[in-house]
Scaffold this motif. Structure first.
Motif, PDB file in Angstrom:
ATOM      1  N   GLN A  54       0.815  -1.135  -0.092  1.00 20.85           N
ATOM      2  CA  GLN A  54       0.492  -0.633   0.407  1.00 20.85           C
ATOM      3  C   GLN A  54       0.462   1.469   0.368  1.00 20.85           C
ATOM      4  O   GLN A  54       2.158   1.066   0.271  1.00 20.85           O
ATOM      5  CB  GLN A  54      -0.817  -0.145   1.179  1.00 20.85           C
ATOM      6  N   VAL A  55      -0.198   2.770  -0.601  1.00 21.06           N
ATOM      7  CA  VAL A  55       0.474   3.529  -0.390  1.00 21.06           C
ATOM      8  C   VAL A  55      -0.007   5.030   0.110  1.00 21.06           C
ATOM      9  O   VAL A  55      -1.515   4.229   0.333  1.00 21.06           O
ATOM     10  CB  VAL A  55       1.555   3.882  -2.146  1.00 21.06           C
ATOM     11  N   THR A  56       0.671   5.809   0.813  1.00 21.21           N
ATOM     12  CA  THR A  56      -0.432   6.453   1.179  1.00 21.21           C
ATOM     13  C   THR A  56       0.447   8.062   1.073  1.00 21.21           C
ATOM     14  O   THR A  56       1.897   8.079   1.059  1.00 21.21           O
ATOM     15  CB  THR A  56      -0.587   7.053   2.511  1.00 21.21           C
ATOM     16  N   ILE A  57      -0.595   9.154   1.065  1.00 15.79           N
ATOM     17  CA  ILE A  57       0.809  10.463   1.124  1.00 15.79           C
ATOM     18  C   ILE A  57       0.037  11.361   1.877  1.00 15.79           C
ATOM     19  O   ILE A  57      -1.234  11.528   2.323  1.00 15.79           O
ATOM     20  CB  ILE A  57       0.515  11.436  -0.409  1.00 15.79           C
ATOM     21  N   ASP A  58       0.984  12.424   2.751  1.00 15.54           N
ATOM     22  CA  ASP A  58       0.323  13.546   3.894  1.00 15.54           C
ATOM     23  C   ASP A  58       0.315  14.679   2.637  1.00 15.54           C
ATOM     24  O   ASP A  58       0.323  14.899   2.242  1.00 15.54           O
ATOM     25  CB  ASP A  58       1.593  13.174   5.060  1.00 15.54           C
ATOM     26  N   GLY A  59      -0.456  15.766   3.755  1.00 14.82           N
ATOM     27  CA  GLY A  59      -0.614  17.114   3.328  1.00 14.82           C
ATOM     28  C   GLY A  59       0.551  17.711   2.957  1.00 14.82           C
ATOM     29  O   GLY A  59      -0.251  18.645   1.914  1.00 14.82           O
ATOM     30  N   LEU A  60       1.471  17.273   3.104  1.00 12.52           N
ATOM     31  CA  LEU A  60       3.101  17.800   3.109  1.00 12.52           C
ATOM     32  C   LEU A  60       2.938  17.400   1.822  1.00 12.52           C
ATOM     33  O   LEU A  60       4.569  17.521   0.931  1.00 12.52           O
ATOM     34  CB  LEU A  60       3.899  18.140   3.726  1.00 12.52           C
ATOM     35  N   GLY A  61       3.028  16.444   0.621  1.00 10.68           N
ATOM     36  CA  GLY A  61       3.560  15.713   0.110  1.00 10.68           C
ATOM     37  C   GLY A  61       4.859  14.860  -0.141  1.00 10.68           C
ATOM     38  O   GLY A  61       5.137  13.836  -1.061  1.00 10.68           O
ATOM     39  N   ARG A  62       4.487  13.692   1.539  1.00  8.51           N
ATOM     40  CA  ARG A  62       5.587  13.204   1.808  1.00  8.51           C
ATOM     41  C   ARG A  62       4.567  11.899   1.068  1.00  8.51           C
ATOM     42  O   ARG A  62       3.377  11.056   2.013  1.00  8.51           O
ATOM     43  CB  ARG A  62       5.825  13.007   2.965  1.00  8.51           C
ATOM     44  N   VAL A  63       5.626  10.884   0.720  1.00  9.79           N
ATOM     45  CA  VAL A  63       4.515   9.709   0.194  1.00  9.79           C
ATOM     46  C   VAL A  63       5.653   7.778   1.422  1.00  9.79           C
ATOM     47  O   VAL A  63       6.789   8.125   1.935  1.00  9.79           O
ATOM     48  CB  VAL A  63       4.455   8.941  -1.093  1.00  9.79           C
ATOM     49  N   GLU A  64       4.344   7.242   1.983  1.00  5.65           N
ATOM     50  CA  GLU A  64       4.889   6.270   2.533  1.00  5.65           C
ATOM     51  C   GLU A  64       4.505   5.218   2.032  1.00  5.65           C
ATOM     52  O   GLU A  64       3.242   4.793   1.664  1.00  5.65           O
ATOM     53  CB  GLU A  64       4.889   6.424   4.270  1.00  5.65           C
ATOM     54  N   LEU A  65       5.294   3.758   2.078  1.00  8.23           N
ATOM     55  CA  LEU A  65       4.525   2.637   1.538  1.00  8.23           C
ATOM     56  C   LEU A  65       4.955   1.504   2.768  1.00  8.23           C
ATOM     57  O   LEU A  65       5.437   1.855   3.352  1.00  8.23           O
ATOM     58  CB  LEU A  65       6.136   1.909   0.378  1.00  8.23           C
ATOM     59  N   ARG A  66       4.067   0.858   2.403  1.00  7.80           N
ATOM     60  CA  ARG A  66       4.350  -0.458   3.873  1.00  7.80           C
ATOM     61  C   ARG A  66       3.609  -1.642   3.125  1.00  7.80           C
ATOM     62  O   ARG A  66       3.129  -1.803   1.695  1.00  7.80           O
ATOM     63  CB  ARG A  66       3.451   0.279   4.958  1.00  7.80           C
ATOM     64  N   GLY A  67       3.893  -2.992   3.575  1.00  8.86           N
ATOM     65  CA  GLY A  67       3.580  -4.472   3.345  1.00  8.86           C
ATOM     66  C   GLY A  67       3.805  -4.562   2.395  1.00  8.86           C
ATOM     67  O   GLY A  67       5.474  -4.552   2.014  1.00  8.86           O
ATOM     68  N   GLU A  68       3.939  -6.249   1.786  1.00 12.48           N
ATOM     69  CA  GLU A  68       4.688  -6.572   1.293  1.00 12.48           C
ATOM     70  C   GLU A  68       3.586  -6.951   0.004  1.00 12.48           C
ATOM     71  O   GLU A  68       2.964  -6.941  -0.339  1.00 12.48           O
ATOM     72  CB  GLU A  68       5.097  -7.800   2.461  1.00 12.48           C
ATOM     73  N   ALA A  69       4.714  -7.459  -1.162  1.00 12.50           N
ATOM     74  CA  ALA A  69       3.944  -8.718  -2.339  1.00 12.50           C
ATOM     75  C   ALA A  69       5.212  -9.559  -2.290  1.00 12.50           C
ATOM     76  O   ALA A  69       6.423  -9.168  -1.751  1.00 12.50           O
ATOM     77  CB  ALA A  69       4.258  -7.123  -3.797  1.00 12.50           C
ATOM     78  N   ARG A  70       4.698 -10.357  -3.538  1.00 16.76           N
ATOM     79  CA  ARG A  70       5.198 -11.850  -3.918  1.00 16.76           C
ATOM     80  C   ARG A  70       5.311 -11.828  -5.425  1.00 16.76           C
ATOM     81  O   ARG A  70       4.350 -11.606  -5.830  1.00 16.76           O
ATOM     82  CB  ARG A  70       4.385 -12.769  -2.584  1.00 16.76           C
ATOM     83  N   SER A  71       6.740 -12.542  -5.559  1.00 14.39           N
ATOM     84  CA  SER A  71       6.567 -12.752  -7.182  1.00 14.39           C
ATOM     85  C   SER A  71       5.832 -13.548  -7.661  1.00 14.39           C
ATOM     86  O   SER A  71       5.742 -15.019  -6.990  1.00 14.39           O
ATOM     87  CB  SER A  71       7.981 -11.888  -8.070  1.00 14.39           C
ATOM     88  N   GLY A  72       5.368 -14.104  -8.761  1.00 13.22           N
ATOM     89  CA  GLY A  72       4.807 -15.360  -9.242  1.00 13.22           C
ATOM     90  C   GLY A  72       5.919 -15.879  -9.693  1.00 13.22           C
ATOM     91  O   GLY A  72       7.342 -16.128  -8.864  1.00 13.22           O
ATOM     92  N   THR A  73       5.433 -17.278 -10.722  1.00 11.55           N
ATOM     93  CA  THR A  73       6.718 -17.557 -11.798  1.00 11.55           C
ATOM     94  C   THR A  73       6.945 -17.228 -12.377  1.00 11.55           C
ATOM     95  O   THR A  73       8.578 -17.263 -13.162  1.00 11.55           O
ATOM     96  CB  THR A  73       5.782 -19.015 -11.769  1.00 11.55           C
ATOM     97  N   GLY A  74       6.769 -15.920 -12.165  1.00 12.28           N
ATOM     98  CA  GLY A  74       7.655 -15.128 -14.370  1.00 12.28           C
ATOM     99  C   GLY A  74       8.709 -14.975 -12.946  1.00 12.28           C
ATOM    100  O   GLY A  74       8.945 -14.473 -11.662  1.00 12.28           O
ATOM    101  N   ALA A  75       9.636 -13.806 -13.888  1.00 12.72           N
ATOM    102  CA  ALA A  75      10.443 -13.469 -13.341  1.00 12.72           C
ATOM    103  C   ALA A  75      10.854 -11.829 -13.431  1.00 12.72           C
ATOM    104  O   ALA A  75      12.155 -10.893 -13.922  1.00 12.72           O
ATOM    105  CB  ALA A  75      12.552 -14.328 -13.867  1.00 12.72           C
ATOM    106  N   SER A  76       9.680 -11.169 -13.830  1.00 18.34           N
ATOM    107  CA  SER A  76       9.551  -9.442 -13.782  1.00 18.34           C
ATOM    108  C   SER A  76       9.884  -8.646 -12.104  1.00 18.34           C
ATOM    109  O   SER A  76       9.458  -9.262 -11.788  1.00 18.34           O
ATOM    110  CB  SER A  76       7.923  -9.708 -14.035  1.00 18.34           C
TER     111      SER A  76
END
Length: 141
Positions: A54-76
Motif C-alpha cells: 500500500q501507499v499513502t501521501i500526507d498533506g505535505l507531499g510525503r509518500v510512504e509505502l508499507r506491506g509486502e508483495a510476492r512474485s509469482g512464477t515469472g521473473a519480472s
C-alpha cells in the motif's frame, strides 16, 4: 499568525497561544488514507504477514509505502506502479529486504513514472519483498 504572548503571562494567554498553534496545525493532522499499490503482472499480495502493498501521501507531499508483495512464477522485476501524485520527482533507490527461503538484502528503484523495480542479485520465483519504511517527498528539493 500566532498571538504574541510576550513575557510569561497568565494561564489565559498561554491557553490562547496553544489554541492558535493547534488551529494552525489542524490541516496537517494525520488523515492519510492508504490505498493498494497496483501490482504488476504476476506479483501478488505477500504471504508472510498478509499485509497488502500500500501507499499513502500526507498533506505535505510525503509518500510512504508499507506491506509486502510476492512474485509469482515469472521473473519480472517490476513490482508495481504508484498512482499519479505519489511519484518521486527524480528516480530514487531504497534499501529493502526480500525473502526466498532466506532473507536477502536488495534495492527498490522508484521511478518518476511510478514503476517500483526490485533490484536483487538473482531473481527467483516466489520472492517476497517488504515495503515498510520506504518514504520520500514528491516535491523537488
Amino acid at each position: 499568525m500566532f498571538p504574541h504572548v510576550g513575557r510569561p503571562g497568565t494561564l489565559e494567554q498561554i491557553t490562547t497561544a496553544l489554541e492558535a498553534v493547534i488551529k494552525f496545525l489542524a490541516p496537517f493532522k494525520d488523515q492519510r488514507k492508504w490505498q493498494d499499490i497496483k501490482l504488476f503482472s504476476d506479483w501478488v499480495r505477500g504471504s508472510t504477514s498478509g499485509k497488502p502493498a500500500q501507499v499513502t501521501i500526507d498533506g505535505l507531499g510525503r509518500v510512504e509505502l508499507r506491506g509486502e508483495a510476492r512474485s509469482g512464477t515469472g521473473a519480472s522485476t517490476t513490482v508495481g506502479h504508484l498512482p499519479l501524485g505519489m511519484r518521486p520527482p527524480v528516480n530514487m533507490t531504497f534499501p529493502a529486504s526480500a525473502f526466498n527461503g532466506a532473507r536477502v538484502f536488495c534495492s527498490l528503484d522508484i521511478q518518476t513514472n511510478g514503476r517500483i523495480v526490485l533490484i536483487v542479485p538473482a531473481l527467483a520465483a516466489n520472492v517476497e519483498v517488504y515495503l515498510d519504511g520506504i518514504r520520500f517527498d514528491t516535491r523537488e528539493s
